[in-house]
Design a protein around this motif. Sequence first.
Motif, short mmCIF file in Angstrom:
data_model
loop_
_atom_site.label_atom_id
_atom_site.label_comp_id
_atom_site.label_asym_id
_atom_site.label_seq_id
_atom_site.Cartn_x
_atom_site.Cartn_y
_atom_site.Cartn_z
N LYS A 90 83.74 46.99 84.85
CA LYS A 90 84.12 47.75 86.03
C LYS A 90 82.93 48.53 86.58
CE LYS A 90 89.02 48.57 85.03
NZ LYS A 90 90.07 49.64 84.91
N ILE A 91 82.67 48.35 87.87
CA ILE A 91 81.55 49.04 88.52
C ILE A 91 82.04 49.75 89.78
CG2 ILE A 91 79.31 48.80 89.64
CD1 ILE A 91 78.79 46.37 87.96
N ALA A 92 81.67 51.02 89.90
CA ALA A 92 81.93 51.76 91.13
C ALA A 92 80.66 51.78 91.98
CB ALA A 92 82.35 53.19 90.81
N VAL A 93 80.81 51.47 93.25
CA VAL A 93 79.72 51.60 94.21
C VAL A 93 80.11 52.70 95.18
CG1 VAL A 93 78.32 50.47 95.98
CG2 VAL A 93 79.11 49.16 93.99
N ILE A 94 79.37 53.79 95.15
CA ILE A 94 79.72 54.95 95.98
C ILE A 94 78.81 54.96 97.20
CG2 ILE A 94 79.89 57.46 96.05
CD1 ILE A 94 80.52 57.39 93.09
N GLY A 95 79.42 54.68 98.35
CA GLY A 95 78.68 54.43 99.57
C GLY A 95 78.68 52.92 99.81
N ASN A 96 79.28 52.48 100.89
CA ASN A 96 79.39 51.04 101.14
C ASN A 96 78.03 50.48 101.52
OD1 ASN A 96 80.30 48.48 101.59
ND2 ASN A 96 81.57 48.98 103.37
N MET A 97 77.32 49.94 100.52
CA MET A 97 75.96 49.42 100.70
C MET A 97 76.01 47.90 100.61
SD MET A 97 74.04 52.28 98.30
CE MET A 97 75.31 52.29 97.00
N PRO A 98 76.08 47.21 101.76
CA PRO A 98 76.30 45.76 101.77
C PRO A 98 75.35 44.94 100.90
CG PRO A 98 76.62 46.63 103.97
CD PRO A 98 76.10 47.77 103.12
N PRO A 99 74.03 45.19 100.88
CA PRO A 99 73.17 44.37 100.03
C PRO A 99 73.51 44.47 98.55
CG PRO A 99 71.86 45.56 101.65
CD PRO A 99 73.24 46.14 101.69
N ILE A 100 73.81 45.70 98.09
CA ILE A 100 74.17 45.89 96.69
C ILE A 100 75.53 45.27 96.38
CG2 ILE A 100 74.87 47.67 95.01
CD1 ILE A 100 72.58 49.37 96.02
N VAL A 101 76.48 45.48 97.28
CA VAL A 101 77.82 44.91 97.07
C VAL A 101 77.75 43.39 97.00
CG1 VAL A 101 80.09 44.61 98.12
CG2 VAL A 101 79.03 46.87 98.10
N LYS A 102 76.98 42.79 97.90
CA LYS A 102 76.85 41.33 97.91
C LYS A 102 76.24 40.81 96.61
CE LYS A 102 74.81 37.53 100.56
NZ LYS A 102 73.96 37.17 101.75
N ALA A 103 75.20 41.49 96.13
CA ALA A 103 74.55 41.06 94.88
C ALA A 103 75.49 41.18 93.70
CB ALA A 103 73.30 41.91 94.65
N LEU A 104 76.31 42.23 93.68
CA LEU A 104 77.23 42.42 92.56
C LEU A 104 78.40 41.45 92.61
CD1 LEU A 104 77.30 46.32 92.37
CD2 LEU A 104 76.06 44.74 90.89
N ARG A 105 78.86 41.15 93.80
CA ARG A 105 79.97 40.20 93.93
C ARG A 105 79.57 38.83 93.39
NH1 ARG A 105 84.13 42.51 95.95
NH2 ARG A 105 84.08 43.90 97.76
N GLY A 106 78.32 38.49 93.55
CA GLY A 106 77.84 37.21 93.05
C GLY A 106 77.85 37.11 91.53
N ARG A 107 78.03 38.23 90.86
CA ARG A 107 78.06 38.23 89.39
C ARG A 107 79.45 38.50 88.83
NH1 ARG A 107 73.23 41.97 87.37
NH2 ARG A 107 74.12 41.29 85.37
N ASN A 108 80.44 38.52 89.70
CA ASN A 108 81.86 38.58 89.30
C ASN A 108 82.25 39.85 88.55
OD1 ASN A 108 82.50 35.99 90.39
ND2 ASN A 108 81.48 35.05 88.61
N PHE A 109 81.60 40.96 88.85
CA PHE A 109 82.05 42.24 88.31
C PHE A 109 83.35 42.66 89.00
CE2 PHE A 109 77.34 42.77 87.75
CZ PHE A 109 77.34 42.82 86.37
N GLU A 110 84.10 43.54 88.36
CA GLU A 110 85.26 44.16 89.00
C GLU A 110 84.77 45.38 89.77
OE1 GLU A 110 89.52 46.25 87.72
OE2 GLU A 110 88.45 44.96 86.28
N LEU A 111 84.74 45.28 91.10
CA LEU A 111 84.11 46.30 91.94
C LEU A 111 85.11 47.24 92.58
CD1 LEU A 111 81.31 44.38 93.89
CD2 LEU A 111 81.11 45.70 91.79
N TYR A 112 84.72 48.50 92.64
CA TYR A 112 85.46 49.52 93.37
C TYR A 112 84.46 50.18 94.32
CZ TYR A 112 89.01 48.92 89.74
OH TYR A 112 89.95 48.40 88.90
N ILE A 113 84.65 49.99 95.61
CA ILE A 113 83.69 50.45 96.60
C ILE A 113 84.28 51.65 97.34
CG2 ILE A 113 82.27 49.80 98.59
CD1 ILE A 113 82.91 46.84 97.64
N PHE A 114 83.59 52.78 97.26
CA PHE A 114 84.07 54.02 97.88
C PHE A 114 83.19 54.37 99.08
CE2 PHE A 114 85.03 54.10 93.36
CZ PHE A 114 86.36 54.48 93.33
N GLU A 115 83.80 54.92 100.12
CA GLU A 115 83.04 55.31 101.31
C GLU A 115 83.72 56.50 101.99
OE1 GLU A 115 80.56 56.11 103.89
OE2 GLU A 115 80.01 54.30 102.74
#
Length: 246
Positions: A113-138
């Motif tokens: 499980k990974i939290a990304v605080i601040g919707n940062m598209p480049p980071i989110v895209k890179a993490l999605r490619g590795r199949n983590f369970e993402l929680y994106i906060f903004e």
Amino acid sequence: MLLRKFKREALKLAKGLELIDFSFGLPYTYVLVKGEKGRALGVAMTLPEEIQRYENLIEEPSLEEFIKMADSLNIVERTLALAAINAVSQYHINLSNADWIDATELLSDDIEKIAVIGNMPPIVKALRGRNFELYIFERNPKLWDKETLSDSLEYWLLPEMDAVIASATCIVNGTVDMIAERAKNAKIVLLTGPTGQALPELFKGIGITHIASMKVVDIERAIEKLKLGCFRGFSKESRKYTIAVS
């Protein structure tokens, strides 16, 4: 409070440094300092959604006066203060132990499980490619999409995370202490972005494990692009680094 610690330590480190240039602007506020070892540029992202009516009370701008505003309740003053603190930090920083990698490269496959605080598209895209369970906060509604959560849910969900990647703008908006405290169960709590240029040692003791930011190496060109309002305009004039908070 981290900003008060920044203020206290930066005032000591600023001795002997001269304020050369500064600008409060979009998308980044910057401060340029000079000392015996040369010049250093510090930046902080400007958060337009939080700007309120402002009347400047500083008659003669100085590095010390900017730093003293670090714990101000006004976002304009805090932004200028953090840019000044970052400039002082970049003057003194030792990057001999830094890794010249992107923040996402720190994350091992055993993290779920990974939290990304601040919707940062480049980071989110890179993490999605590795199949983590993402929680994106903004916080800013203009940056929401169908998979973005309100930042009001951070308090509830952060204790469940294995890793947290937070935009370093959380320093400017004053939420960094809460994020670090709520994320204490995470293996990695990383601040990322140009706003995170402060000395790694200033983050000791609050729960931040890593800083991923950038060292500006072509100052003149970077300032020119900042004045032109380029959102990512100074990335080519900088080197990204990731460093552990030891």
